[in-house]
Design a protein around this motif. Structure first.
Motif, mmCIF file in Angstrom:
data_model
loop_
_atom_site.group_PDB
_atom_site.id
_atom_site.type_symbol
_atom_site.label_atom_id
_atom_site.label_comp_id
_atom_site.label_asym_id
_atom_site.label_seq_id
_atom_site.Cartn_x
_atom_site.Cartn_y
_atom_site.Cartn_z
ATOM 1 N N LEU A 51 5.556 6.915 2.761
ATOM 2 C CA LEU A 51 4.712 6.965 1.574
ATOM 3 C C LEU A 51 4.504 8.411 1.125
ATOM 4 O O LEU A 51 4.299 9.302 1.957
ATOM 5 N N ASP A 52 4.540 8.632 -0.194
ATOM 6 C CA ASP A 52 4.215 9.950 -0.722
ATOM 7 C C ASP A 52 2.698 10.119 -0.751
ATOM 8 O O ASP A 52 1.948 9.232 -0.301
ATOM 9 N N ARG B 271 5.375 -0.701 0.958
ATOM 10 C CA ARG B 271 4.403 -1.457 0.172
ATOM 11 C C ARG B 271 4.678 -2.957 0.254
ATOM 12 O O ARG B 271 3.755 -3.771 0.372
ATOM 13 N N GLN C 213 -3.415 5.428 -1.673
ATOM 14 C CA GLN C 213 -3.560 3.996 -1.924
ATOM 15 C C GLN C 213 -3.671 3.229 -0.611
ATOM 16 O O GLN C 213 -4.432 2.254 -0.513
ATOM 17 N N LEU C 214 -2.924 3.677 0.395
ATOM 18 C CA LEU C 214 -3.014 3.043 1.712
ATOM 19 C C LEU C 214 -4.419 3.173 2.278
ATOM 20 O O LEU C 214 -4.985 2.189 2.780
ATOM 21 N N GLU D 113 1.514 5.082 7.303
ATOM 22 C CA GLU D 113 1.686 6.111 6.266
ATOM 23 C C GLU D 113 3.133 6.567 6.135
ATOM 24 O O GLU D 113 3.481 7.265 5.158
ATOM 25 N N GLY E 101 9.339 4.094 0.457
ATOM 26 C CA GLY E 101 7.952 3.857 0.103
ATOM 27 C C GLY E 101 7.733 2.475 -0.491
ATOM 28 O O GLY E 101 6.729 1.811 -0.216
ATOM 29 N N GLU E 102 8.687 2.026 -1.328
ATOM 30 C CA GLU E 102 8.588 0.682 -1.914
ATOM 31 C C GLU E 102 8.691 -0.383 -0.824
ATOM 32 O O GLU E 102 7.958 -1.381 -0.848
ATOM 33 N N LYS F 216 0.480 10.039 -3.132
ATOM 34 C CA LYS F 216 -0.231 8.994 -3.874
ATOM 35 C C LYS F 216 -0.238 7.687 -3.091
ATOM 36 O O LYS F 216 -1.258 6.985 -3.024
ATOM 37 N N GLY F 217 0.900 7.358 -2.476
ATOM 38 C CA GLY F 217 0.987 6.143 -1.683
ATOM 39 C C GLY F 217 0.055 6.168 -0.488
ATOM 40 O O GLY F 217 -0.535 5.139 -0.113
ATOM 41 N N GLN F 218 -0.092 7.340 0.124
ATOM 42 C CA GLN F 218 -1.007 7.463 1.257
ATOM 43 C C GLN F 218 -2.456 7.286 0.816
ATOM 44 O O GLN F 218 -3.256 6.669 1.531
ATOM 45 N N PHE G 288 -0.528 -4.378 -4.792
ATOM 46 C CA PHE G 288 0.395 -3.319 -4.377
ATOM 47 C C PHE G 288 1.318 -2.854 -5.503
ATOM 48 O O PHE G 288 2.298 -2.167 -5.239
#
Length: 227
Positions: free
Chosen positions: A171-172, A148, A178-179, A168, A144-145, A174-176, A128
């Motif tokens: 999360l931005d 994670r 990665q999710l 989700e 978002g952190e 990019k984070g979505q 992560f």
């Protein structure tokens, strides 16, 4: 793996789940949808032994989950190792003084050896991308952190089944992405996944099927919902 048989649940005499019956097989990915207030979060809380049916039955791997059963420390400990819960709001889930301690908490409660705990923590930090955050208090992190870290704290326990309430959120883009990649890896590993979402298009492609709760807190007939 999971069986709900005519489950009813209410708060302050107001129904929040009404005659819910379904089965979720081992290794299945299920998307739970429905309008606000339809009972999605309550259903996830029920699956995790945090609330209990007033009528009907909930069975996990063949064992009926009741308040009395969850007061049995040995069984409750095993149950929470088998079934992980990622809360909608990570502030409700995170409580340790640092990210590193948060990730170690679950494996330590499982009674793992120190070397095994360290290995799981390092794997989660790598998975992560948490290395820059490992010594920071979770309450100082961005939304978002925190999300994670919440996901990573369940990852370190390696449960057979994952329940995720709007994973989700916070999360931005990019984070979505990665999710979704992480959830695909869980699915490929044979994990059972039950998740809710207010943005189902983000994760609908992962689901084997969809269960939809209606505004009257009952399940829409399965034939009426397409994934």
């Amino acid at each position: 793996m999971i069986e709900l048989d005519d489950v009813c649940c209410s708060f302050a005499h107001e129904p929040v789940l009404r005659h819910v019956s379904c089965q979720i097989r081992k290794g299945e990915t299920v998307l739970l949808t429905g309008p606000n207030g339809s009972g999605k979060t309550t259903l996830l809380r029920l699956l995790n032994g945090l609330v209990f049916p007033e009528l009907g039955h909930y069975r996990f791997e063949g064992t009926e989950i009741t308040a009395a059963r969850m007061r049995e420390h040995r069984y409750a400990k095993w149950f929470h190792q088998r079934l992980g819960y990622v809360w909608q709001n990570p502030d409700a889930q995170l409580f340790c003084a640092s990210v590193e301690e948060e990730l170690a908490f679950g494996p330590l409660q499982m009674g793992l050896a120190d070397d095994d705990v360290r290995e799981r923590v390092e794997d989660a930090i790598a998975c992560f991308s948490l290395a820059p955050l490992r010594k920071r208090p979770p309450y100082h992190l961005s939304g978002g952190e925190k999300k994670r870290v919440a996901l990573a704290s369940i990852f370190t326990m390696n449960p057979a089944a994952w329940t995720l309430d709007e994973p989700e959120n916070f999360l931005d883009a990019k984070g979505q992405e990665q999710l979704v990649a992480f959830l695909r890896a869980l699915k490929a590993a044979g994990k059972t996944i039950i998740m809710t979402s207010h943005h189902p298009d983000i994760i609908r492609s992962l689901a084997d099927r969809e269960l939809r709760l209606s505004s009257d807190h009952s399940l829409v007939p399965s034939g009426a919902v397409q994934v």
